[in-house]
Design a protein around this motif. Structure first.
Motif, PDB file in Angstrom:
ATOM      1  N   SER A 155      45.032 -92.949  61.126  1.00 15.48           N
ATOM      2  CA  SER A 155      44.731 -94.113  61.322  1.00 15.48           C
ATOM      3  C   SER A 155      43.061 -94.437  61.468  1.00 15.48           C
ATOM      4  CB  SER A 155      44.976 -94.572  62.932  1.00 15.48           C
ATOM      5  OG  SER A 155      44.187 -93.857  63.731  1.00 15.48           O
ATOM      6  N   PRO A 156      42.498 -95.469  61.083  1.00 12.77           N
ATOM      7  CA  PRO A 156      41.101 -95.622  61.187  1.00 12.77           C
ATOM      8  C   PRO A 156      40.367 -95.119  62.321  1.00 12.77           C
ATOM      9  CG  PRO A 156      42.165 -97.708  60.545  1.00 12.77           C
ATOM     10  CD  PRO A 156      43.103 -96.645  61.024  1.00 12.77           C
ATOM     11  N   VAL A 157      40.896 -94.877  63.382  1.00 13.79           N
ATOM     12  CA  VAL A 157      40.119 -94.445  64.611  1.00 13.79           C
ATOM     13  C   VAL A 157      40.284 -92.883  64.506  1.00 13.79           C
ATOM     14  CG1 VAL A 157      40.276 -93.656  66.950  1.00 13.79           C
ATOM     15  CG2 VAL A 157      40.890 -96.201  66.117  1.00 13.79           C
ATOM     16  N   VAL A 209      43.393 -88.304  69.837  1.00 15.59           N
ATOM     17  CA  VAL A 209      43.882 -89.283  68.578  1.00 15.59           C
ATOM     18  C   VAL A 209      44.563 -88.653  67.349  1.00 15.59           C
ATOM     19  CG1 VAL A 209      42.583 -90.973  67.097  1.00 15.59           C
ATOM     20  CG2 VAL A 209      42.045 -90.862  69.315  1.00 15.59           C
ATOM     21  N   GLY A 210      44.197 -87.467  67.176  1.00 14.24           N
ATOM     22  CA  GLY A 210      44.701 -87.006  65.978  1.00 14.24           C
ATOM     23  C   GLY A 210      46.239 -86.360  66.249  1.00 14.24           C
ATOM     24  N   VAL A 211      46.822 -86.453  67.210  1.00 13.58           N
ATOM     25  CA  VAL A 211      48.215 -86.361  67.674  1.00 13.58           C
ATOM     26  C   VAL A 211      48.697 -87.771  67.910  1.00 13.58           C
ATOM     27  CG1 VAL A 211      49.820 -85.527  69.508  1.00 13.58           C
ATOM     28  CG2 VAL A 211      47.910 -84.259  68.758  1.00 13.58           C
ATOM     29  N   TYR A 212      48.134 -88.696  68.607  1.00 13.11           N
ATOM     30  CA  TYR A 212      48.771 -90.035  68.932  1.00 13.11           C
ATOM     31  C   TYR A 212      48.688 -90.698  67.575  1.00 13.11           C
ATOM     32  CZ  TYR A 212      49.444 -94.341  71.244  1.00 13.11           C
ATOM     33  OH  TYR A 212      49.640 -95.602  71.690  1.00 13.11           O
ATOM     34  N   LYS A 252      31.891 -89.624  76.433  1.00  9.52           N
ATOM     35  CA  LYS A 252      31.651 -88.174  76.470  1.00  9.52           C
ATOM     36  C   LYS A 252      33.228 -87.684  76.624  1.00  9.52           C
ATOM     37  CE  LYS A 252      29.505 -87.842  80.101  1.00  9.52           C
ATOM     38  NZ  LYS A 252      30.554 -87.440  80.578  1.00  9.52           N
ATOM     39  N   THR A 253      34.003 -88.080  77.217  1.00  8.51           N
ATOM     40  CA  THR A 253      35.176 -87.202  77.450  1.00  8.51           C
ATOM     41  C   THR A 253      36.287 -87.316  76.118  1.00  8.51           C
ATOM     42  OG1 THR A 253      35.041 -87.658  79.760  1.00  8.51           O
ATOM     43  CG2 THR A 253      37.233 -87.193  79.059  1.00  8.51           C
ATOM     44  N   SER A 254      36.132 -88.718  75.764  1.00 10.24           N
ATOM     45  CA  SER A 254      37.003 -88.727  74.472  1.00 10.24           C
ATOM     46  C   SER A 254      36.462 -88.029  73.313  1.00 10.24           C
ATOM     47  CB  SER A 254      36.801 -90.367  74.059  1.00 10.24           C
ATOM     48  OG  SER A 254      37.352 -91.072  75.177  1.00 10.24           O
ATOM     49  N   LEU A 255      35.190 -87.734  73.339  1.00 12.14           N
ATOM     50  CA  LEU A 255      34.809 -86.901  72.088  1.00 12.14           C
ATOM     51  C   LEU A 255      34.816 -85.586  72.471  1.00 12.14           C
ATOM     52  CD1 LEU A 255      31.187 -88.650  71.461  1.00 12.14           C
ATOM     53  CD2 LEU A 255      33.225 -88.488  69.959  1.00 12.14           C
ATOM     54  N   THR A 256      34.692 -85.048  73.625  1.00 11.32           N
ATOM     55  CA  THR A 256      35.033 -83.801  73.883  1.00 11.32           C
ATOM     56  C   THR A 256      36.582 -83.537  73.470  1.00 11.32           C
ATOM     57  OG1 THR A 256      33.566 -83.718  75.736  1.00 11.32           O
ATOM     58  CG2 THR A 256      34.990 -82.043  75.847  1.00 11.32           C
ATOM     59  N   ARG A 257      37.681 -84.257  73.894  1.00  6.35           N
ATOM     60  CA  ARG A 257      38.825 -84.023  73.633  1.00  6.35           C
ATOM     61  C   ARG A 257      39.069 -83.855  72.302  1.00  6.35           C
ATOM     62  NH1 ARG A 257      43.035 -89.000  74.865  1.00  6.35           N
ATOM     63  NH2 ARG A 257      41.985 -89.524  73.290  1.00  6.35           N
ATOM     64  N   ASP A 258      38.874 -85.180  71.504  1.00  4.46           N
ATOM     65  CA  ASP A 258      39.207 -85.230  70.193  1.00  4.46           C
ATOM     66  C   ASP A 258      38.573 -84.501  69.263  1.00  4.46           C
ATOM     67  OD1 ASP A 258      41.197 -87.248  70.643  1.00  4.46           O
ATOM     68  OD2 ASP A 258      39.747 -88.619  71.057  1.00  4.46           O
ATOM     69  N   ILE A 259      37.061 -84.154  69.436  1.00  2.42           N
ATOM     70  CA  ILE A 259      36.752 -83.181  68.628  1.00  2.42           C
ATOM     71  C   ILE A 259      37.179 -81.797  68.615  1.00  2.42           C
ATOM     72  CG2 ILE A 259      34.286 -82.136  68.051  1.00  2.42           C
ATOM     73  CD1 ILE A 259      33.006 -84.758  68.464  1.00  2.42           C
ATOM     74  N   ALA A 318      41.527-100.195  71.592  1.00  2.00           N
ATOM     75  CA  ALA A 318      43.110 -99.989  71.967  1.00  2.00           C
ATOM     76  C   ALA A 318      43.437 -98.534  71.765  1.00  2.00           C
ATOM     77  CB  ALA A 318      43.885-101.082  71.059  1.00  2.00           C
ATOM     78  N   VAL A 319      43.448 -98.004  70.519  1.00  2.00           N
ATOM     79  CA  VAL A 319      43.940 -96.669  70.348  1.00  2.00           C
ATOM     80  C   VAL A 319      43.034 -95.495  71.198  1.00  2.00           C
ATOM     81  CG1 VAL A 319      43.960 -94.710  68.678  1.00  2.00           C
ATOM     82  CG2 VAL A 319      44.419 -97.169  68.047  1.00  2.00           C
ATOM     83  N   TRP A 320      41.970 -95.661  71.388  1.00  2.00           N
ATOM     84  CA  TRP A 320      41.325 -94.773  72.521  1.00  2.00           C
ATOM     85  C   TRP A 320      41.915 -94.790  73.894  1.00  2.00           C
ATOM     86  CZ3 TRP A 320      37.907 -91.143  70.742  1.00  2.00           C
ATOM     87  CH2 TRP A 320      37.333 -91.591  69.753  1.00  2.00           C
ATOM     88  N   LEU A 321      42.253 -96.091  74.193  1.00  2.00           N
ATOM     89  CA  LEU A 321      42.797 -96.309  75.515  1.00  2.00           C
ATOM     90  C   LEU A 321      44.349 -95.698  75.587  1.00  2.00           C
ATOM     91  CD1 LEU A 321      42.769 -97.284  78.477  1.00  2.00           C
ATOM     92  CD2 LEU A 321      43.267 -99.697  77.636  1.00  2.00           C
ATOM     93  N   ASP A 322      45.001 -95.873  74.517  1.00  2.00           N
ATOM     94  CA  ASP A 322      46.403 -95.637  74.669  1.00  2.00           C
ATOM     95  C   ASP A 322      46.666 -94.285  74.503  1.00  2.00           C
ATOM     96  OD1 ASP A 322      47.083 -98.368  74.764  1.00  2.00           O
ATOM     97  OD2 ASP A 322      47.523 -98.869  72.847  1.00  2.00           O
TER      98      ASP A 322
END
Length: 260
Positions: free
Chosen positions: A234-236, A227-230, A19-26, A215-219
């Motif tokens: 990338s594929p992620v 993710v769009g900044v980090y 949930k949280t990853s999707l909220t941030r990245d979307i 790995a990319v989600w965690l990092d």
């Protein structure tokens, strides 16, 4: 052009669905596509807040006073082109106070309506529970975005999830699920493929699965960056863009471009 704010709560009472990853990245990708985006962190664990690199939050910057005193939204923090109402561990105190007040679960909806001219999209990160904060977030939304694990745990959570959705729908009949998003998908595993097929049989409005690339989600979360900044390009990031485009379509706001 008249712009109409759309609010979605990313909801699942079971933890670990992304949930949280999707909220941030979307949220980040919708902002990059031109929308004015507000994120609201309702989880006392405050992962969304930390994963955007925001620290040293005080309780009065959270939705606490909104929920228990019917106050306006506090001034949001800014990060990566987004506005954020952050969270704090002591936000958990509001659970008991909300339950003791008639109509308190609608206070966030009322507060958001007062800033409707300032934003195009609001994404709310709901806590992994069926408590008062989860109800506060769900009832503030025009629609729910529901991530579902492509694992047995995801299937096991569906009955409780459907019961919660039925309850929220009774309280606000116009509330609906805009999109189900299969998450943590590994197409190499037979189990994941079987669960995905089962989800397709039972759930309408199912988005493309978001692959598991841990790995990319965690990092990116450790770095406090979307993710769009980090890891742009990338594929992620391509996975995120696909999910963001699906959510944008459900909300009716501009979506990001996706490479073929």
């Amino acid at each position: 052009m008249v712009r109409s704010m759309k609010t979605a709560t990313v909801f699942n009472h079971a933890g670990g669905a992304g949930k949280t990853s999707l909220t941030r990245d979307i949220g980040y990708e919708l902002a990059q596509a031109g929308s004015r985006v507000l994120l609201v962190d309702l989880d006392p664990q405050a992962s969304l807040t930390r994963w955007l690199g925001i620290r040293d939050v005080s309780l009065d910057e959270t939705v606490y006073a909104v929920a228990v005193e019917n106050k306006p939204l506090p001034t949001p923090r800014e990060a990566h082109g987004l506005h954020l109402i952050p969270s704090h561990v002591t936000l958990a105190l509001s659970e008991a106070q909300i339950s003791g007040q008639i109509g308190a679960v609608l206070t966030l909806r009322h507060a958001l309506q007062k800033v409707a001219d300032q934003y195009d999209a609001v994404l709310i990160d709901s806590p992994p529970s069926l408590g008062q904060l989860a109800a506060l977030g769900a009832l503030a939304a025009d629609m729910l975005i529901v991530p579902v694990l492509t694992q047995q745990k995801g299937l096991d959570a569906l009955p409780g999830l459907q019961s919660a959705l039925e309850l929220y729908h009774r309280l606000r009949p116009e509330l609906r699920v805009g999109l189900y998003v299969p998450t943590m998908y590994d197409g190499r595993r037979l189990h994941d493929r079987e669960v995905l097929e089962e989800l397709r049989r039972h759930l309408p409005d199912l988005a493309r699965p978001v692959p598991f690339r841990g790995a990319v989600w965690l990092d990116s979360s450790t770095a406090g960056q979307p993710v769009g900044v980090y890891s742009a390009g990338s594929p992620v990031h391509q996975d995120v863009l696909q999910a963001a485009r699906a959510v944008a379509g459900a909300l009716g706001v501009p979506g990001p471009e996706v490479q073929a």
